[in-house]
Design a protein around this motif. Structure first.
Motif, short mmCIF file in Angstrom:
data_model
loop_
_atom_site.label_atom_id
_atom_site.label_comp_id
_atom_site.label_asym_id
_atom_site.label_seq_id
_atom_site.Cartn_x
_atom_site.Cartn_y
_atom_site.Cartn_z
N LEU A 282 4.74 -0.66 4.92
CA LEU A 282 4.63 -1.69 4.43
C LEU A 282 3.80 -2.25 4.17
O LEU A 282 3.47 -3.56 3.94
N ARG A 283 2.11 -1.87 4.59
CA ARG A 283 1.48 -2.25 3.95
C ARG A 283 0.61 -2.99 2.72
O ARG A 283 2.12 -2.24 2.37
N SER A 284 -0.12 -3.72 2.33
CA SER A 284 0.30 -4.14 1.31
C SER A 284 -0.13 -3.03 -0.34
O SER A 284 0.91 -2.98 -1.48
N GLY A 285 -0.65 -1.96 0.29
CA GLY A 285 -1.09 -0.68 -0.72
C GLY A 285 0.09 0.13 -0.05
O GLY A 285 -0.26 1.52 -1.10
N GLY A 286 0.93 0.17 0.57
CA GLY A 286 1.75 0.29 0.49
C GLY A 286 3.12 1.37 -0.48
O GLY A 286 2.75 0.91 -1.57
N ILE A 287 3.62 2.84 0.04
CA ILE A 287 4.84 3.00 -0.79
C ILE A 287 5.92 2.14 -1.16
O ILE A 287 6.49 1.22 -2.34
N ILE A 288 6.17 1.30 -0.52
CA ILE A 288 7.70 0.21 -0.55
C ILE A 288 6.93 -1.41 -1.35
O ILE A 288 8.00 -1.62 -2.55
N ASN A 289 5.42 -1.05 -1.50
CA ASN A 289 5.22 -2.23 -2.12
C ASN A 289 4.62 -2.07 -3.58
O ASN A 289 4.67 -2.20 -4.50
N ARG A 290 4.41 -0.33 -3.67
CA ARG A 290 3.90 -0.35 -4.63
C ARG A 290 5.43 0.22 -5.63
O ARG A 290 5.14 0.29 -6.77
N ILE A 291 6.66 0.14 -4.69
CA ILE A 291 7.64 0.58 -5.55
C ILE A 291 8.20 -0.91 -5.95
O ILE A 291 8.84 -1.14 -7.27
N LEU A 292 8.76 -1.73 -4.80
CA LEU A 292 8.34 -3.41 -5.54
C LEU A 292 7.45 -3.26 -7.09
O LEU A 292 8.73 -4.30 -8.02
N GLN A 293 6.40 -2.72 -7.14
CA GLN A 293 5.74 -3.44 -7.81
C GLN A 293 6.12 -2.60 -9.72
O GLN A 293 6.18 -3.07 -10.77
N VAL A 294 6.27 -1.13 -9.29
CA VAL A 294 6.54 0.07 -10.78
C VAL A 294 7.67 -0.94 -11.34
O VAL A 294 8.40 -1.50 -12.03
N TYR A 295 8.79 -0.47 -10.30
CA TYR A 295 10.32 -1.08 -10.96
C TYR A 295 10.82 -2.31 -10.55
O TYR A 295 11.68 -2.16 -10.91
#
Length: 320
Positions: A151-164
Motif C-alpha cells: 500500500l505504499r506510494s510505489g506499491g503494487i496497489i497504487n501501480r495497478i490504480l495508475q496503470v489500469y
C-alpha cells in the motif's frame, strides 16, 4: 457361632480419612497433574502474581520509593480517566474500533465456515482451509509489513490504480486517517478468519444431517437450509464466542495498532492499549496507566457478566 459380616473387609477399607483420600487421588492421577502443571504455572506466574502490582493504581507510585513508600491517593487516578479529554477521546476510539471488529470481523469466520461446509470436494475444501489458516501463524509485524509493501506510494496497489484506472497521483493509504480503521479491520479479517473458522466448522459437524434430508424432501433451497438449520445449529457457539469477545471490547490489540500509528492518524488511531504505553512507559506515569488497565478489566467483567445473563434469559447456555 456367629458368622462374620459378608462385607467386613470392605468396612475396614471404607474408613479412610479425607486427607488420605485426597492424597490417594492425587497419586492415582499424578501423570495428569504433571501435564496440567506447566499451564497452571504459566497462569500463576504471568497472570495472577502480576495482579498484586495493581495496588499502584491507588498510589502516586514512584519506583524509587517502592510499594510501601509511595503515597496513597485513593481513587484519584480513576477520576482522571473521565475528567481528562484525551482519555475520553482515546476511549471513544477504542469502542468505535471494537464495534467495527464485532460487526465485520466477528461474523467473517461464520460466513467462511458456512461456505466451506457447502463445498462437496474434500480436496478443494482442505486446500482452501490450509490457505486461510496460514496467516494466523504470522506475527503482526509481518502482517503490517506486508500491508506497507503493497500500500505504499510505489506499491503494487497504487501501480495497478495508475496503470489500469488512470490514477494521476498515488493514494497515501498508510498516512491518510480515513483509511486507518478499514485497514485495521481488513488486517484482522485476513489474519484471523481461518483460525476462527475451525471452531465453527467443528460446530457444523455436530448438526444433525437428517435435518438437511428432511428439508430437501420439503423442497427447501440451500439458502433456506442455511437459514433454518445451519445457523440455528451453531447459534450456541456463536453466542458463547460473542460473550467472550465482549469481554475484550476495550482491547484493540496493542501490537497491530502501535505498528500502524503515525503522526497523521494518531488522532483517530490512538486507543487505550497504546495510550497506556505512552503514559506508563514513555511518560513514566505508572499509577495512571495501571488505573486505566484496571478500568478495562472491570468493564470487560461487567460486559461478560451482562451478556451471559442476557444469553440465559433468551434460552442459551452461556459460559457459566
Amino acid at each position: 457361632m456367629s458368622q462374620p459380616a459378608p462385607n467386613a473387609p470392605n468396612a475396614s477399607r471404607a474408613v479412610i480419612s479425607p486427607g488420605k483420600k485426597v492424597a490417594l487421588t492425587l497419586w492415582r492421577d499424578r501423570f495428569l497433574y504433571v501435564l496440567v502443571l506447566p499451564g497452571l504455572l504459566y497462569f500463576i506466574v504471568y497472570r495472577y502474581v502480576p495482579m498484586l502490582g495493581m495496588v499502584i493504581a491507588f498510589q502516586d507510585y514512584s519506583p524509587f520509593l517502592g510499594f510501601s513508600g509511595s503515597e496513597w491517593v485513593g481513587l484519584r487516578h480513576f477520576g482522571h480517566i473521565f475528567s481528562d479529554p484525551e482519555v475520553v477521546r482515546v476511549l471513544l476510539n477504542t469502542l468505535y474500533l471494537s464495534l467495527l471488529q464485532i460487526v465485520f470481523a466477528f461474523p467473517a469466520p461464520i460466513v467462511l465456515a458456512i461456505l466451506l461446509n457447502e463445498v462437496r470436494s474434500q480436496l478443494y475444501k482442505r486446500l482452501i482451509q490450509t490457505i486461510v489458516y496460514l496467516p494466523h501463524f504470522l506475527s503482526w509485524v509481518i502482517v503490517v509489513g506486508l500491508f506497507f509493501i503493497f500500500l505504499r506510494s510505489g506499491g503494487i496497489i497504487n501501480r495497478i490504480l495508475q496503470v489500469y484506472f488512470g490514477l494521476d497521483t498515488p493514494i497515501d493509504f498508510l498516512i491518510e486517517p480515513a483509511f486507518f480503521r478499514p485497514l485495521i479491520i481488513l488486517q484482522v479479517i485476513w489474519k484471523e478468519i481461518g483460525w476462527g473458522t475451525i471452531i465453527f466448522l467443528a460446530a457444523l459437524a455436530g448438526v444433525n444431517p437428517d435435518l438437511y434430508e428432511a428439508a430437501i424432501v420439503d423442497g427447501a433451497s440451500r439458502w433456506r437450509q442455511i437459514w433454518h438449520i445451519t445457523l440455528p445449529g451453531i447459534r450456541g457457539t456463536i453466542v458463547i464466542l460473542l460473550i467472550l469477545r465482549l469481554g475484550s471490547v476495550l482491547d484493540s490489540g496493542f501490537e497491530q495498532i502501535f505498528l500502524m500509528l503515525n503522526a497523521f492518524n494518531m488522532e483517530i488511531g490512538n486507543v487505550l492499549d497504546t495510550y497506556v504505553y505512552y503514559k506508563g512507559i514513555q511518560q513514566s506515569d505508572f499509577s495512571f496507566a495501571t488505573a486505566v488497565g484496571m478500568f478495562k478489566g472491570i468493564v470487560g467483567l461487567i460486559l461478560v457478566g451482562g451478556a451471559n445473563y442476557l444469553a440465559k434469559k433468551f434460552g442459551e447456555d452461556g459460559i457459566y
